[in-house]
Design a protein around this motif. Structure first.
Motif, PDB file in Angstrom:
ATOM      1  N   ALA A 199     -39.277 -76.214  33.108  1.00  0.00           N
ATOM      2  CA  ALA A 199     -40.252 -76.384  34.186  1.00  0.00           C
ATOM      3  C   ALA A 199     -41.619 -75.834  33.800  1.00  0.00           C
ATOM      4  CB  ALA A 199     -39.748 -75.709  35.459  1.00  0.00           C
ATOM      5  N   LEU A 200     -41.644 -74.849  32.904  1.00  0.00           N
ATOM      6  CA  LEU A 200     -42.905 -74.227  32.511  1.00  0.00           C
ATOM      7  C   LEU A 200     -43.792 -75.194  31.715  1.00  0.00           C
ATOM      8  CD1 LEU A 200     -44.267 -71.421  32.828  1.00  0.00           C
ATOM      9  CD2 LEU A 200     -43.420 -70.869  30.542  1.00  0.00           C
ATOM     10  N   ALA A 201     -43.220 -76.283  31.241  1.00  0.00           N
ATOM     11  CA  ALA A 201     -44.021 -77.274  30.510  1.00  0.00           C
ATOM     12  C   ALA A 201     -45.147 -77.829  31.377  1.00  0.00           C
ATOM     13  CB  ALA A 201     -43.131 -78.404  30.006  1.00  0.00           C
ATOM     14  N   ASP A 202     -44.933 -77.863  32.704  1.00  0.00           N
ATOM     15  CA  ASP A 202     -45.935 -78.409  33.632  1.00  0.00           C
ATOM     16  C   ASP A 202     -46.378 -77.365  34.646  1.00  0.00           C
ATOM     17  OD1 ASP A 202     -45.882 -81.093  32.577  1.00  0.00           O
ATOM     18  OD2 ASP A 202     -43.904 -81.284  33.492  1.00  0.00           O
ATOM     19  N   ALA A 203     -46.301 -76.092  34.282  1.00  0.00           N
ATOM     20  CA  ALA A 203     -46.652 -75.033  35.229  1.00  0.00           C
ATOM     21  C   ALA A 203     -47.209 -73.836  34.482  1.00  0.00           C
ATOM     22  CB  ALA A 203     -45.421 -74.629  36.045  1.00  0.00           C
ATOM     23  N   ASP A 204     -47.826 -72.942  35.250  1.00  0.00           N
ATOM     24  CA  ASP A 204     -48.275 -71.662  34.705  1.00  0.00           C
ATOM     25  C   ASP A 204     -47.267 -70.560  34.998  1.00  0.00           C
ATOM     26  OD1 ASP A 204     -50.966 -72.578  33.882  1.00  0.00           O
ATOM     27  OD2 ASP A 204     -51.265 -72.821  36.045  1.00  0.00           O
ATOM     28  N   LEU A 205     -46.556 -70.704  36.112  1.00  0.00           N
ATOM     29  CA  LEU A 205     -45.570 -69.719  36.550  1.00  0.00           C
ATOM     30  C   LEU A 205     -44.395 -70.457  37.172  1.00  0.00           C
ATOM     31  CD1 LEU A 205     -44.603 -66.830  37.335  1.00  0.00           C
ATOM     32  CD2 LEU A 205     -46.023 -67.036  39.391  1.00  0.00           C
ATOM     33  N   VAL A 206     -43.187 -70.106  36.751  1.00  0.00           N
ATOM     34  CA  VAL A 206     -41.965 -70.690  37.312  1.00  0.00           C
ATOM     35  C   VAL A 206     -41.134 -69.581  37.921  1.00  0.00           C
ATOM     36  CG1 VAL A 206     -39.862 -71.984  36.854  1.00  0.00           C
ATOM     37  CG2 VAL A 206     -41.975 -72.566  35.627  1.00  0.00           C
ATOM     38  N   LEU A 207     -40.763 -69.752  39.185  1.00  0.00           N
ATOM     39  CA  LEU A 207     -39.946 -68.782  39.892  1.00  0.00           C
ATOM     40  C   LEU A 207     -38.537 -69.326  40.073  1.00  0.00           C
ATOM     41  CD1 LEU A 207     -42.421 -67.873  42.805  1.00  0.00           C
ATOM     42  CD2 LEU A 207     -42.322 -66.917  40.502  1.00  0.00           C
ATOM     43  N   GLY A 208     -37.542 -68.518  39.755  1.00  0.00           N
ATOM     44  CA  GLY A 208     -36.174 -68.874  40.080  1.00  0.00           C
ATOM     45  C   GLY A 208     -35.928 -68.603  41.551  1.00  0.00           C
ATOM     46  N   SER A 209     -35.552 -69.627  42.305  1.00  0.00           N
ATOM     47  CA  SER A 209     -35.393 -69.496  43.753  1.00  0.00           C
ATOM     48  C   SER A 209     -33.933 -69.568  44.176  1.00  0.00           C
ATOM     49  CB  SER A 209     -36.169 -70.599  44.474  1.00  0.00           C
ATOM     50  OG  SER A 209     -35.904 -70.579  45.867  1.00  0.00           O
ATOM     51  N   ARG A 210     -33.552 -68.578  44.969  1.00  0.00           N
ATOM     52  CA  ARG A 210     -32.209 -68.561  45.552  1.00  0.00           C
ATOM     53  C   ARG A 210     -32.101 -69.470  46.760  1.00  0.00           C
ATOM     54  NH1 ARG A 210     -32.801 -62.154  46.106  1.00  0.00           N
ATOM     55  NH2 ARG A 210     -34.911 -62.957  46.503  1.00  0.00           N
ATOM     56  N   TYR A 211     -33.250 -69.899  47.308  1.00  0.00           N
ATOM     57  CA  TYR A 211     -33.252 -70.535  48.618  1.00  0.00           C
ATOM     58  C   TYR A 211     -33.728 -71.981  48.609  1.00  0.00           C
ATOM     59  CZ  TYR A 211     -32.637 -65.630  49.642  1.00  0.00           C
ATOM     60  OH  TYR A 211     -32.158 -64.341  49.647  1.00  0.00           O
TER      61      TYR A 211
END
Length: 261
Positions: A112-124
């Motif tokens: 996902a970081l290929a198209d982002a500056d920051l990737v968050l793992g989301s539980r929700y």
């Protein structure tokens, strides 16, 4: 610059994680063999620092940063980020040492970081979930995230989560010397700063599992700090938007599931 330094550094803060550290690093290297890990140990009295040194001596992909005392999650990560930038790592990952963040899902964050500056793992997000938490802790987390989202106008489902990947360029832009949060509120603090800076922030679903060994660092004081700080930031955010002469609040990057809109 060596090939390793062209890759991924996983910052792993520790305090009394002697039972879980080695298995977590083994899982990390099974999932992403080229990744390096920086263990940031806050003077653990249980021998975690010595274990980290032994692991580093046996594997060049493991590095250790010793700190003299327990100073909180936020300062440990800030120290790890500074070390990463000093040594030229272009991608930095936050990951807990207790096994609650699945290293096997790190490839999803990196993709996902290929198209982002920051990737968050989301539980929700749909597809994400929490395993083996008591209902009251899950309720506190869910309510806290809803409150954070509304108070700070954050387009995120899980701003408090600590499994995330970031480009070094974003770390360089954010004023971590101004981040005062000690506990888990640190995660909200810098996610909010990233969104307000106009960074491309993406969430991907993860499965979060309660730690199998050791004791949780969560406490009422940590929850209280987060509530107080988020409330204050939310008030300042709304006042600042209306004061003459202030730079307009940037339109936040829209949270999205990797691979979909």
């Amino acid at each position: 610059m060596s090939p390793a330094r062209d890759g991924v550094l996983v910052v792993v803060p520790t305090y009394n994680e002697v039972e879980s550290l080695a298995p977590v690093l083994a899982r990390l290297h099974a999932a992403v063999p080229a990744a390096h890990a920086l263990v940031v140990d806050d003077g653990s009295p249980d021998g975690t620092g010595a274990l980290a040194d032994a692991l580093a001596a046996a594997d060049e992909r493991v590095h250790v940063l010793h700190r003299t005392e327990k100073a909180g999650l936020g300062p440990a990560y800030v120290a790890g980020f500074a070390w990463a930038r000093e040594h030229g790592w272009p991608v930095v990952v936050e990951m807990d040492a207790d096994g609650s963040h699945p290293p096997e899902q790190l490839p999803d964050l990196l993709t996902a970081l290929a198209d982002a500056d920051l990737v968050l793992g989301s539980r929700y997000l749909p597809g994400g979930r929490v395993v083996d938490w008591p209902w009251f802790r899950l309720a506190i987390s869910r309510v806290g995230n809803v409150y954070t989202r509304r108070a700070l106008r954050l387009p995120l489902t899980d701003a408090t989560g600590g499994f995330r990947a970031v480009r070094a360029e974003l770390l360089d832009r954010l004023p971590f010397d101004e981040v005062a949060s000690q506990g888990y509120c640190f995660q909200v603090d810098w996610a909010w700063r990233a969104v307000r800076s106009g960074a491309r922030v993406v969430e991907v679903p993860i499965v979060f599992t309660e730690r199998a060994a050791g004791r949780s660092k969560m406490s009422s004081s940590i929850v209280g700090e987060a509530l107080a700080r988020v409330t204050w930031w939310g008030l300042l955010d709304r006042v600042a938007d209306r004061l003459p002469g202030r730079v307009p609040r940037p339109v936040p990057a829209r949270s999205q599931v990797a691979g979909g809109r």
